[in-house]
Design an enzyme around this catalytic site. Structure first.
Site, PDB file in Angstrom:
ATOM      1  N   HIS A   1      38.503  48.518  34.538  1.00 27.66           N
ATOM      2  CA  HIS A   1      37.143  48.494  35.086  1.00 27.66           C
ATOM      3  C   HIS A   1      36.598  49.931  35.014  1.00 27.66           C
ATOM      4  O   HIS A   1      37.364  50.892  35.088  1.00 27.66           O
ATOM      5  CB  HIS A   1      37.261  48.038  36.546  1.00 27.66           C
ATOM      6  CG  HIS A   1      35.985  47.820  37.280  1.00 27.66           C
ATOM      7  ND1 HIS A   1      35.228  48.849  37.790  1.00 27.66           N
ATOM      8  CD2 HIS A   1      35.337  46.681  37.636  1.00 27.66           C
ATOM      9  CE1 HIS A   1      34.166  48.353  38.421  1.00 27.66           C
ATOM     10  NE2 HIS A   1      34.205  47.037  38.338  1.00 27.66           N
TER      11      HIS A   1
ATOM     12  N   ASP B   1      44.967  50.194  40.371  1.00 30.55           N
ATOM     13  CA  ASP B   1      43.709  49.608  40.831  1.00 30.55           C
ATOM     14  C   ASP B   1      44.012  48.158  41.233  1.00 30.55           C
ATOM     15  O   ASP B   1      44.200  47.297  40.378  1.00 30.55           O
ATOM     16  CB  ASP B   1      42.683  49.671  39.696  1.00 30.55           C
ATOM     17  CG  ASP B   1      41.401  48.915  40.031  1.00 30.55           C
ATOM     18  OD1 ASP B   1      41.342  48.264  41.086  1.00 30.55           O
ATOM     19  OD2 ASP B   1      40.466  48.982  39.209  1.00 30.55           O
TER      20      ASP B   1
ATOM     21  N   CYS C   1      31.505  45.368  34.142  1.00 33.47           N
ATOM     22  CA  CYS C   1      31.910  46.770  34.368  1.00 33.47           C
ATOM     23  C   CYS C   1      33.145  47.120  33.537  1.00 33.47           C
ATOM     24  O   CYS C   1      34.057  47.816  34.026  1.00 33.47           O
ATOM     25  CB  CYS C   1      32.185  47.047  35.834  1.00 33.47           C
ATOM     26  SG  CYS C   1      30.725  46.887  36.855  1.00 33.47           S
TER      27      CYS C   1
ATOM     28  N   LYS D   1      36.716  42.118  48.478  1.00 25.50           N
ATOM     29  CA  LYS D   1      37.334  41.196  47.521  1.00 25.50           C
ATOM     30  C   LYS D   1      38.496  40.440  48.163  1.00 25.50           C
ATOM     31  O   LYS D   1      39.245  39.735  47.503  1.00 25.50           O
ATOM     32  CB  LYS D   1      37.808  41.953  46.281  1.00 25.50           C
ATOM     33  CG  LYS D   1      36.626  42.529  45.474  1.00 25.50           C
ATOM     34  CD  LYS D   1      37.080  43.085  44.166  1.00 25.50           C
ATOM     35  CE  LYS D   1      36.052  43.988  43.519  1.00 25.50           C
ATOM     36  NZ  LYS D   1      34.936  43.284  42.905  1.00 25.50           N
TER      37      LYS D   1
ATOM     38  N   GLN E   1      41.450  43.611  42.299  1.00 25.27           N
ATOM     39  CA  GLN E   1      41.454  42.173  42.022  1.00 25.27           C
ATOM     40  C   GLN E   1      42.675  41.443  42.569  1.00 25.27           C
ATOM     41  O   GLN E   1      42.706  40.226  42.552  1.00 25.27           O
ATOM     42  CB  GLN E   1      41.376  41.924  40.502  1.00 25.27           C
ATOM     43  CG  GLN E   1      40.014  42.191  39.897  1.00 25.27           C
ATOM     44  CD  GLN E   1      38.921  41.303  40.471  1.00 25.27           C
ATOM     45  OE1 GLN E   1      39.164  40.188  40.900  1.00 25.27           O
ATOM     46  NE2 GLN E   1      37.704  41.808  40.511  1.00 25.27           N
TER      47      GLN E   1
HETATM   48  N1  PLP Z   1      38.426  47.678  39.832  1.00 26.64           N
HETATM   49  C1  PLP Z   1      38.358  46.384  39.518  1.00 26.64           C
HETATM   50  C2  PLP Z   1      39.457  45.766  38.680  1.00 26.64           C
HETATM   51  C3  PLP Z   1      37.290  45.612  39.949  1.00 26.64           C
HETATM   52  O1  PLP Z   1      37.221  44.313  39.619  1.00 26.64           O
HETATM   53  C4  PLP Z   1      36.287  46.227  40.742  1.00 26.64           C
HETATM   54  C5  PLP Z   1      35.114  45.454  41.175  1.00 26.64           C
HETATM   55  O2  PLP Z   1      34.774  44.438  40.615  1.00 26.64           O
HETATM   56  C6  PLP Z   1      36.412  47.563  41.061  1.00 26.64           C
HETATM   57  C7  PLP Z   1      37.498  48.269  40.590  1.00 26.64           C
HETATM   58  C8  PLP Z   1      35.398  48.257  41.887  1.00 26.64           C
HETATM   59  O3  PLP Z   1      35.410  47.776  43.196  1.00 26.64           O
HETATM   60  P1  PLP Z   1      34.283  48.203  44.227  1.00 26.64           P
HETATM   61  O4  PLP Z   1      32.973  47.868  43.569  1.00 26.64           O
HETATM   62  O5  PLP Z   1      34.565  47.366  45.426  1.00 26.64           O
HETATM   63  O6  PLP Z   1      34.442  49.644  44.483  1.00 26.64           O
END
Ligand code: PLP
Length: 412
Positions: free
Chosen positions: A124, A202, A366, A228, A205
């Site tokens: 992401h 990260d 993203c 999430k 998800q």
């Molecule tokens: N990393 C992953 C794999 C994501 O799916 C997301 C959000 O969709 C993020 C990071 C970013 O999360 P946040 O927007 O809650 O900071």
């Protein structure tokens, strides 16, 4: 696994699900973007503001003590949920993006030209751009670990990169928000540690449907977001092994994170407060803890098994729709399935599907490098179920996607 009766009971906890959109019952299948919030979490937020609200860590009065206790109890709940050794390892942030940016800014202080920061090709933007920028600022090199043909991270390529001996850190998603790939984090951490590389996971998800035990997986850093995992927006976590967090200097300064402040110089608090300047989102943290209690009441294993089942049903159903291309076929897929339909714009598909009451995601998710440079598919649709979705909703969504694709093809 959760049965129909259990899922029906769970749905009662989510008032938002009981509504009509465009004259049809809402089917919410965009859980990889944000999950819905159970009533108990909404009530916990209202309760805190109604009875206990005051700033934390600052005053001796009773309300402040209650708020502080709530925040620190929440830290303990998060610690327990991810199996961390100590609450000192739990830093509250505003979400995954903030956690990774915080870490990348702090880590940049030790990067030098000749060092490498690696990311996987399925990251992401939040797990990629902060590291790309840290490298640009420090002269370190930014390297991308490729995927294999199925959409799994190529571990042989990773090892080849690590063997250079100068990879400072690997940033990798536990579960991809596009392909659903669940990476073997324990194996990856072991491999990286063999070459002296630190791993930032990260987990945005995965915290809902995969069990994360940071000690068992031996992760160095883990980032995730409350929204999430049935919590509110604006709260997240950066977990770091104590010895690593202790070795990092703060990059944001202000109230509470300091020890002594003089006009000439300042010294800083111990971890984790050192990294939480200003008033933290204590109500968000308390609500996140309530969400964690809720997930644990439903049962982490039950959620995991049922969500894996629903994702399998989505994949199976999409395969039967003519002209649909599913992205990736990873060894283990969780959370979501992304697809495109030849000649049709995902925006059109998702818009027409929405008119039937069904919420699915469209766009670049993203993950522009993954979509543009790996899959040559700049924009896609994504279906991402959660444990409060029924099998019937998945069938309905698939039937509508099929119908919409047919309709869009007919009108050309
Ligand atoms: N990393 C992953 C794999 C994501 O799916 C997301 C959000 O969709 C993020 C990071 C970013 O999360 P946040 O927007 O809650 O900071």
């Amino acid at each position: 696994m959760l049965d129909d009766k259990a899922v029906r009971a769970i749905r009662e906890d989510f008032p938002i699900l009981d509504q009509q959109l465009h004259g049809k019952p809402l089917v919410y299948l965009d859980n990889a973007a944000t999950t819905q919030v159970p009533r108990c979490v909404v009530e916990e937020i209202a309760r805190h503001y109604a009875t206990d609200n005051a700033n934390v860590h600052r005053s001796v009065h009773t309300l402040s003590s209650r708020s502080t206790k709530g925040l620190e109890n929440a830290r303990e709940t998060v610690r327990r949920y991810i199996g961390a050794a100590s609450t000192r390892e739990i830093v509250f942030t505003s979400g995954t993006t903030a956690s990774i940016n915080l870490l990348a800014s702090m880590w940049a202080a030790r990067l030098r030209p000749g060092d490498v920061v690696a990311v996987s090709a399925l990251e992401h933007h939040s797990s990629l751009v902060p590291w790309q920028q840290a490298c640009a600022r420090t002269g370190a090199s930014f390297e991308v670990v490729p995927l294999d043909a199925k959409g799994d991270v190529d571990l042989a390529a990773l090892e080849k990169l690590l063997a250079r001996g100068n990879v400072s850190l690997l940033s990798i998603a536990h579960a991809s928000n596009v392909l659903g790939t669940v990476s073997p984090i324990k194996e990856i951490c072991n491999l990286c540690h063999r070459y002296g590389t630190v791993v930032s996971v990260d987990a945005a998800q995965s915290t809902r449907h995969e069990t994360i035990d940071v000690c068992e997986l031996d992760c160095d850093f883990v980032s995730f977001s409350g929204h999430k995992m049935c919590g509110p927006t604006g709260i997240g976590v950066l977990y770091g092994k104590a010895e690593l967090l202790e070795s990092l200097g703060p990059v944001m300064f202000g109230g509470e994170m300091v020890d002594k402040v003089r006009f000439g110089e300042s010294t800083f608090e111990d971890i984790p407060i050192r990294f939480e300047p200003g008033t933290p989102n204590y109500v968000g943290a308390i609500a996140l803890a309530r969400a964690i209690d809720y997930l644990e009441d439903v049962g982490r294993e039950s959620i995991s098994v049922y969500e894996h089942f629903l994702v399998g049903e989505v994949e199976k159903g999409l395969k039967e729709i003519e002209g649909v291309r599913i992205l990736g076929a990873p060894v283990m897929r969780a959370g979501c399935v992304s697809f495109s339909a030849e000649g049709l714009h995902p925006f059109d598909i998702a818009s027409f599907v929405d008119k039937k009451g069904v919420a699915i995601r469209s766009g670049n998710q993203c993950a522009q490098p993954l979509l543009n440079e790996v899959y040559d598919d700049g924009s896609i649709c994504r279906i991402s179920p959660a444990f409060y979705n029924t099998q019937g909703e998945i069938e309905e969504c698939l039937a509508i996607v099929d119908e919409v694709i047919g309709f869009l093809r007919r009108i050309g």
